[in-house]
Enzyme design. Structure first.
Site, short mmCIF file in Angstrom:
data_model
loop_
_atom_site.label_atom_id
_atom_site.label_comp_id
_atom_site.label_asym_id
_atom_site.label_seq_id
_atom_site.Cartn_x
_atom_site.Cartn_y
_atom_site.Cartn_z
N ASN A 138 48.67 -26.47 42.24
CA ASN A 138 47.84 -26.35 41.04
C ASN A 138 47.74 -27.68 40.30
OD1 ASN A 138 47.51 -23.65 41.62
ND2 ASN A 138 48.98 -22.93 40.10
N GLU B 196 12.12 -13.17 50.57
CA GLU B 196 10.73 -12.87 50.23
C GLU B 196 9.88 -12.62 51.47
OE1 GLU B 196 11.31 -17.24 48.98
OE2 GLU B 196 12.55 -15.61 49.76
N GLU C 33 44.75 -20.81 45.55
CA GLU C 33 45.66 -19.79 45.05
C GLU C 33 47.06 -20.34 44.88
OE1 GLU C 33 45.75 -15.87 46.50
OE2 GLU C 33 43.60 -15.55 46.33
N THR D 96 54.37 -21.97 49.13
CA THR D 96 53.99 -20.57 48.91
C THR D 96 54.14 -19.77 50.20
OG1 THR D 96 52.46 -21.11 47.11
CG2 THR D 96 52.07 -19.05 48.30
N SER E 272 52.35 -31.30 53.78
CA SER E 272 52.49 -32.75 53.98
C SER E 272 53.23 -33.10 55.26
CB SER E 272 53.23 -33.37 52.78
OG SER E 272 52.53 -33.15 51.59
#
Length: 386
Positions: A318, A56, A312, A213, A240
């Site tokens: 998950n 603003e 992901e 992954t 880990s």
């Protein structure tokens, strides 16, 4: 001014605000439009963190004397407190604005209606609530972060209709090493869905996967939209026992934008990773399988001013995220395919919730279509705390 004009200019303010995606965090995305009594736009602006000035203030400065008796359209309530900048409500009053039309109040407890109150005391007409649902979605990460000092955490995954994220591992195939579809032997979703994933990454401060992954798919985990961002996407690995391969693409491309959370740090490997420009942090163990404490990780990311995190996966990550209760939101892509078989990799691999009454419940969900695929976007909890 009629309602259709109000909506048009509010939408313009929202479009401006979206230009701050990737540039405003940890502040909210805000756009502002100043419209004179004749209906002409005389000033506009959007906020970026490095630009310091709020939307603003930028819009009013560009309007100059033409801001007198004008209407200010903005997606978020003008602030009323001293932060990095003086209160924006004071600037609106000083400019002689006659009317303020906003999408929503500020979720920041330091503002939360006080900006509107300040304007009304000064005799400015204030209206709020137009296009509010869009405005709330745009700044939901800011809302969670400013209230709790914790990031908004979204669990993203791509799967078949029967909930599989990969076919059974092939013992005769070596791990993928080019990041072109990974151990699944090909992409599950189509090009439009994968392109949208890049948009999701651009909207986030950080992305997280498990080391499994990385070993299987060797991804880069980068924001490939080509759009500007203030901070590089923080690439986080749950590892880990520090198994992250030194020859992985993540390690080779690290430029202080890769963070590894581990539970057990072997000093030699830790030093090797740090020498490659990777940050390694050790957190407490939360589960029998040695997974780092997800709650502690979320808290640590909040301390780093990470306002939102995209998980992901990997099936184990998950489940660890869901079981820990840190997930606020899901974005799940589905392809019209069925893998079947007990050996295929499920969306979440772990003990699972023991009773249907304990299942994670997705609320306020939206459905999206991406070519032949679709996605479910929904919330496990309200980012605004309602």
């Amino acid at each position: 001014m009629d309602l259709s004009a109000d909506e048009k200019f509010l939408r313009r303010a929202l479009d401006l605000a979206r230009q701050g995606i990737g540039l405003a965090s940890p502040n909210p995305c805000v756009g502002a439009v100043v419209v004179d009594p004749s209906g002409s736009v005389v000033g506009q602006g959007f906020h970026t963190y490095d630009g310091v000035k709020h939307a603003e203030v930028l819009a009013l400065a560009r309007a100059g004397a033409r801001a007198k008796d004008a209407t200010l359209y903005i997606n978020l309530e003008p602030c009323s407190h001293q932060g990095r900048t003086p209160p924006c409500a004071d600037a609106v009053i000083a400019a002689g604005v006659r009317r303020v039309v906003a999408c929503m109040s500020d979720p920041n407890p330091l503002v939360s209606g006080q900006g509107f109150a300040t304007l009304r005391v000064a005799g400015i007409a204030v209206e709020s609530g137009g296009l509010e649902a869009e405005a709330r979605r745009l700044n939901e990460a800011f809302a969670k972060f400013i209230r709790t000092q914790m990031p908004l955490i979204t669990l993203k995954s791509a799967m078949t209709l029967d909930g599989k994220i990969a076919p059974p591992p092939d013992p005769n195939s070596p791990p993928a090493n080019q990041g072109t579809g990974g151990s699944s032997g090909g992409w599950i979703t189509s090009g439009p869905a994968r392109a949208h994933v890049q948009e999701l990454r651009h909207e986030h401060d950080a992305i997280m996967v498990g080391v499994g992954t990385v070993i299987a798919d060797n991804p880069l985990l980068t924001d490939r939209t080509g759009l500007p961002r203030r901070r590089p996407l923080l690439r986080i690995i749950l590892d880990s026992r520090l198994r992250l391969p030194l020859e992985s693409r993540l390690v080779k491309t690290a430029q202080d934008d890769v963070l590894v959370f581990c539970s057990f740090a072997e000093e030699k490997k830790k030093q090797q990773l740090q020498a490659c420009g990777i940050r390694v942090e050790q957190v407490a163990v939360a589960t029998r399988d040695g997974y780092p404490d997800m709650g502690a990780i979320a808290q640590r990311l909040g301390e780093m001013e990470v306002t939102n995190l995209l998980i992901e996966g990997g099936a184990l990550v998950n489940w660890a995220a869901l079981a820990s209760g840190i997930v606020d939101k899901v974005f799940l892509y589905y392809a019209p395919k069925i893998l079947a078989g007990s050996g295929s990799v499920p969306f979440a691999a772990g003990a699972g919730f023991p009773r249907m009454s304990e299942a994670a419940t997705v609320k306020s969900f939206l459905l999206h279509r991406f070519g032949e695929d679709f996605a479910v976007e929904g919330y496990l909890r309200d980012p605004y705390g309602g």
